[in-house]
Motif scaffolding. Structure first.
Motif, mmCIF file in Angstrom:
data_model
loop_
_atom_site.group_PDB
_atom_site.id
_atom_site.type_symbol
_atom_site.label_atom_id
_atom_site.label_comp_id
_atom_site.label_asym_id
_atom_site.label_seq_id
_atom_site.Cartn_x
_atom_site.Cartn_y
_atom_site.Cartn_z
ATOM 1 N N SER A 3 -20.989 -19.483 60.143
ATOM 2 C CA SER A 3 -20.552 -20.028 60.993
ATOM 3 C C SER A 3 -19.951 -21.608 60.656
ATOM 4 N N VAL A 5 -20.561 -24.590 60.136
ATOM 5 C CA VAL A 5 -21.527 -24.884 60.359
ATOM 6 C C VAL A 5 -21.688 -25.267 59.003
ATOM 7 N N VAL A 8 -18.695 -25.968 56.674
ATOM 8 C CA VAL A 8 -18.102 -27.286 56.341
ATOM 9 C C VAL A 8 -19.703 -27.953 55.185
ATOM 10 N N ALA A 9 -20.789 -27.395 54.943
ATOM 11 C CA ALA A 9 -22.166 -28.248 54.672
ATOM 12 C C ALA A 9 -22.019 -27.734 53.504
#
Length: 52
Positions: A3, A5, A8-9
């Motif tokens: 995903s 998210v 990006v993390a």
């Protein structure tokens, strides 16, 4: 596919680790010698001291 998210993390974590390691590395190099950032200011102080 992961995903957005998670991607990006992971990217932010990697960027923070790289930035922290660079700060630590440059801090170690500056402590072993004189800092180049303060050199112009020190030269200006010396010039003013000779003029006075």
């Amino acid at each position: 596919m992961k995903s957005p998210v998670v991607v990006v993390a992971i990217t932010l974590t990697a960027a923070i680790l790289v930035a922290a390691s660079l700060l630590i590395f440059t801090g170690m190099r500056k402590s072993s010698g004189t800092s180049t950032l303060n050199a112009p200011a020190q030269q200006q102080r010396l010039r003013h001291a000779h003029l006075a």
